[in-house]
Every structure is written in C-alpha cells, then in structure tokens.
Motif scaffolding. Structure first.
Motif, PDB file in Angstrom:
ATOM      1  N   CYS A  29      54.662 -11.370 -27.005  1.00 22.22           N
ATOM      2  CA  CYS A  29      55.173 -10.922 -28.303  1.00 22.22           C
ATOM      3  C   CYS A  29      55.101 -12.021 -29.358  1.00 22.22           C
ATOM      4  CB  CYS A  29      56.592 -10.398 -28.157  1.00 22.22           C
ATOM      5  SG  CYS A  29      56.601  -8.769 -27.383  1.00 22.22           S
ATOM      6  N   CYS A  40      64.095  -8.233 -28.642  1.00 17.28           N
ATOM      7  CA  CYS A  40      62.821  -8.800 -29.093  1.00 17.28           C
ATOM      8  C   CYS A  40      62.401  -8.110 -30.394  1.00 17.28           C
ATOM      9  CB  CYS A  40      61.743  -8.608 -28.028  1.00 17.28           C
ATOM     10  SG  CYS A  40      60.126  -9.196 -28.564  1.00 17.28           S
ATOM     11  N   CYS A  42      58.847  -6.011 -29.734  1.00 18.39           N
ATOM     12  CA  CYS A  42      58.713  -4.823 -28.869  1.00 18.39           C
ATOM     13  C   CYS A  42      60.013  -4.064 -28.657  1.00 18.39           C
ATOM     14  CB  CYS A  42      58.116  -5.230 -27.519  1.00 18.39           C
ATOM     15  SG  CYS A  42      59.233  -6.221 -26.507  1.00 18.39           S
ATOM     16  N   CYS A  92      60.974 -11.783 -26.272  1.00 18.88           N
ATOM     17  CA  CYS A  92      61.144 -11.482 -24.851  1.00 18.88           C
ATOM     18  C   CYS A  92      60.206 -12.380 -24.049  1.00 18.88           C
ATOM     19  CB  CYS A  92      60.868 -10.006 -24.582  1.00 18.88           C
ATOM     20  SG  CYS A  92      59.138  -9.518 -24.738  1.00 18.88           S
TER      21      CYS A  92
HETATM   22 ZN   LIG Z   1      58.824  -8.463 -26.833  1.00 19.62          ZN
END
Ligand SMILES: [Zn+2]
Length: 201
Positions: free
Chosen positions: A179, A155, A158, A174
């Motif tokens: 996100c 991702c 993150c 993700c």
């Molecule tokens: Zn993420």
C-alpha cells in the motif's frame, strides 16, 4: 480461483484483524468482495495463519467442517470489524456493537473445552490443534486490551484494519511494500504529469 494466502494478507498483525481483512475493499460497496465466499478458503486461510500467526497462537489451527463453521466465522468477522473500526478511527466503542461482538465470540467458543486457556497460554496448550473459530474469538477478545486498542489503525490505501506495533506508533500503511508503494507511485505519477503539463503549456 483459489487465493494465495501470502504474508501480505497477514498484515493485520493479529489473527482477528487478518480474518477481518478477508473482506476486500469493505468500505467500497461497488468493488468489495469476500474471500470466504467459497468456504473452502477458510481451512486454507487457517493453514496459512498457523504459520504466520504462530507467535500469537502457538498452536496449529484446524477447520473440521468449513461449510458448517462458515456462518459463525463470517458473523464474528463482521461484528469484529463493526466494533473495532471505530476505535481505529479515533472514536469510542459502541455498546450495541460490543454486545453483538460478545455474542458472536460466545457462539464460537461455547462448549469448546479444547481451548484450555491459561495465563501462560491464552490459546491453550501448544502444538495441539485448536479450532480456527475459537482462536479467532480469543484473538478478537484480546483487541479489547487497552494496549491493543490504542494501536488499532486503518490503512488509508486499502481500508484494512491493523495493529501498529511500532514503538512510536508511526506506522501508516497495513504493508509498506504494497500500500505504501502504490500510494507513492500514484503521487509520483501525478507530480510528473503536472510537471509535463507545465513544460508543455
Ligand atoms: Zn493497505
């Protein structure tokens, strides 16, 4: 403070990656932290995984002694991340990382006859509890399947690892609702600030 093991924390798409993602901001040494610093979180995580990962595992996950199993879980978690972060970034698997990973899988599985894996049930007979660290190792080993390797992603917001199960491998985040939206909000903030600066200036 106890962790709320919500659906978002199971965005990895597979038990092994959800477990790997219990280290938050792993690639940012100043801000990273380990949700398993308190071993009492391991059985709480396993209880939530029994629900969210039911389609994968098909058995409830058990943690008999969190303190006793914490070092095995942490070691396998770190070697799983070390091995699979590279293919998720489009690079090859490293032999050294693979050897360490297989040793940690062996430690988790060795002597655990209750696994009773079969072709129909890779995690063993349904509905009988399975030790969490054994399920973690079997899930992690399944990441070596080419069908899973090619779906590994990181991702960009993150840093979590996840399996992109979309048909055309188009998933970016993700979890789009966390996100994806945070990134969108950041872009929106930058755009409106630039526009304001233009009109003000
Ligand atoms: Zn993420």
């Amino acid at each position: 403070m106890t962790v709320a093991w919500t659906a978002h924390r199971f965005s990895g798409g597979i038990l092994a990656l959800d477990t790997t993602n219990t280290v938050v901001l792993r690639c940012d040494p100043a801000r990273r932290f380990d949700r398993f610093d308190d071993p009492a979180e391991i059985p709480r995580f396993a209880a939530a995984a029994s629900i969210f990962r039911r389609p994968e595992i098909g058995r409830p996950l058990a943690v008999a002694d969190a303190e006793a199993v914490a070092s095995t879980v942490r070691a396998l978690r770190e070697s799983t991340d070390a091995l699979f972060r590279r293919p998720a970034a489009g690079k090859g698997l490293e032999a050294g990382a693979m050897a360490g990973f297989l040793r940690d899988c062996a430690t988790a599985i060795d002597g655990r006859e209750e696994l009773h894996a079969s072709a129909d049930a890779p995690f063993g007979p349904p509905d009988k509890p399975l030790a969490f660290e054994v399920a973690f190792a079997v899930s992690a080993l399944s990441l070596l399947l080419p069908a899973n390797l090619k779906r590994l992603k990181i991702c960009p917001n993150c840093g979590w690892l996840f399996l992109d199960k979309s048909r055309n491998l188009s998933r970016l985040w993700c979890d789009m609702s966390v996100c994806g939206n945070r990134t969108k909000a950041r872009h929106h903030y930058r755009r409106t600030r630039m526009q304001r600066e233009k009109t003000d200036g």
